[in-house]
Design a protein around this motif. Structure first.
Motif, PDB file in Angstrom:
ATOM      1  N   THR A  71      97.708  84.742  81.598  1.00 39.12           N
ATOM      2  CA  THR A  71      98.072  83.929  82.762  1.00 39.12           C
ATOM      3  C   THR A  71      96.879  83.099  83.226  1.00 39.12           C
ATOM      4  OG1 THR A  71      99.708  85.577  83.439  1.00 39.12           O
ATOM      5  CG2 THR A  71      98.974  84.019  85.122  1.00 39.12           C
ATOM      6  N   VAL A  72      95.740  83.745  83.358  1.00 39.91           N
ATOM      7  CA  VAL A  72      94.531  83.040  83.793  1.00 39.91           C
ATOM      8  C   VAL A  72      94.121  82.000  82.744  1.00 39.91           C
ATOM      9  CG1 VAL A  72      92.077  83.324  84.354  1.00 39.91           C
ATOM     10  CG2 VAL A  72      93.745  84.964  85.220  1.00 39.91           C
TER      11      VAL A  72
ATOM     12  N   LEU B 281      96.028  80.377  80.575  1.00 41.24           N
ATOM     13  CA  LEU B 281      96.932  79.230  80.579  1.00 41.24           C
ATOM     14  C   LEU B 281      96.599  78.248  81.702  1.00 41.24           C
ATOM     15  CD1 LEU B 281     100.365  80.887  79.734  1.00 41.24           C
ATOM     16  CD2 LEU B 281      99.161  79.148  78.395  1.00 41.24           C
ATOM     17  N   ILE B 282      96.289  78.776  82.864  1.00 43.20           N
ATOM     18  CA  ILE B 282      95.938  77.907  83.996  1.00 43.20           C
ATOM     19  C   ILE B 282      94.641  77.158  83.701  1.00 43.20           C
ATOM     20  CG2 ILE B 282      95.299  77.867  86.434  1.00 43.20           C
ATOM     21  CD1 ILE B 282      97.157  80.363  86.762  1.00 43.20           C
TER      22      ILE B 282
ATOM     23  N   ASP C 172      89.163  85.667  82.291  1.00 43.70           N
ATOM     24  CA  ASP C 172      90.107  85.946  81.207  1.00 43.70           C
ATOM     25  C   ASP C 172      89.405  86.476  79.960  1.00 43.70           C
ATOM     26  OD1 ASP C 172      90.630  84.136  78.660  1.00 43.70           O
ATOM     27  OD2 ASP C 172      89.983  82.713  80.179  1.00 43.70           O
TER      28      ASP C 172
ATOM     29  N   PHE D  29      98.658  90.615  80.107  1.00 43.50           N
ATOM     30  CA  PHE D  29      99.460  89.739  80.968  1.00 43.50           C
ATOM     31  C   PHE D  29      98.562  88.898  81.872  1.00 43.50           C
ATOM     32  CE2 PHE D  29     101.317  89.026  85.158  1.00 43.50           C
ATOM     33  CZ  PHE D  29     102.426  88.260  84.824  1.00 43.50           C
ATOM     34  N   PHE D  30      97.626  89.541  82.549  1.00 45.21           N
ATOM     35  CA  PHE D  30      96.734  88.808  83.456  1.00 45.21           C
ATOM     36  C   PHE D  30      95.791  87.886  82.680  1.00 45.21           C
ATOM     37  CE2 PHE D  30      98.010  92.355  86.191  1.00 45.21           C
ATOM     38  CZ  PHE D  30      98.465  91.629  87.282  1.00 45.21           C
TER      39      PHE D  30
END
Length: 196
Positions: free
Chosen positions: A56-57, A59-60, A28, A52-53
């Motif tokens: 997402t990464v 947040l995980i 990220d 976007f990617f």
């Protein structure tokens, strides 16, 4: 060994999961570095896709660290991924080399051989006579693709290792002369050295 028992094992908790967190953070932050560069160069669509990617990464990864605050190894893996991701992102950006730069060369040597050689190699060159603090100089301007930056600097250094040059990022251009892609520059000993 069943998957569920492996995931619950100490080995997974202390080795595999920190590696996963490190890899996610590495990914990220690398995406963030490239996204910021895309934004600065006006490449909006791809900056949005990368954003976007990236988020997402992130947040995980952050949720796993926050849910396991009793495991400092996860936070260390997260921090190491951040540091390494910055380095990797900068490295990738250098390799992608998007955009163009303005190269300004100031030399007190006779510069016509350099101008001629750069023109022959396909670089657009503008040269003007000027007055420096120690007498007359030649100022040479060339707008080059970032991928060609090292080549033109090598040529300038071959011509005059003591030449002053500066490099600026150019946000936009209209037209211009650029060397063909994938040209193999062999310039050693081809320049006429005058006024050493």
């Amino acid at each position: 060994m069943e998957v569920s028992s492996f995931v619950d094992s100490t080995f997974f908790s202390l080795v595999i999961f920190p590696i996963i967190i490190f890899a996610m953070r590495l990914c990220d932050v690398s995406l963030m570095t490239i996204r910021i560069i895309f934004v600065s160069k006006g490449i909006k669509f791809w900056a949005s896709v990368l954003g976007f990617f990236e988020i997402t990464v992130w947040l995980i990864a952050i949720s796993q660290v926050m849910n396991n605050l009793d495991k400092p190894l996860y936070a260390i893996a997260y921090a190491l991924g951040f540091a390494t991701g910055n380095y990797l992102g900068a490295f990738l950006e250098e390799k992608i080399a998007i955009g163009v730069n303005l190269v300004r060369v100031i030399t007190n040597k006779e510069a016509q051989p350099l101008v001629d050689y750069l023109n022959k190699e396909g670089f657009g060159v503008t040269s003007i006579d000027a007055e420096g603090s120690k007498g007359p100089v030649k100022i040479i301007y060339s707008v080059v693709r970032r991928k060609d930056l090292k080549k033109i600097i090598d040529i300038v250094n071959e011509f005059n290792p003591n030449a002053f040059y500066s490099i600026e990022e150019v946000r936009g251009i209209n037209k211009g002369i650029f060397p063909p892609q994938n040209v193999n520059f062999k310039f050693r000993n081809k320049l006429t050295r005058k006024g050493k």
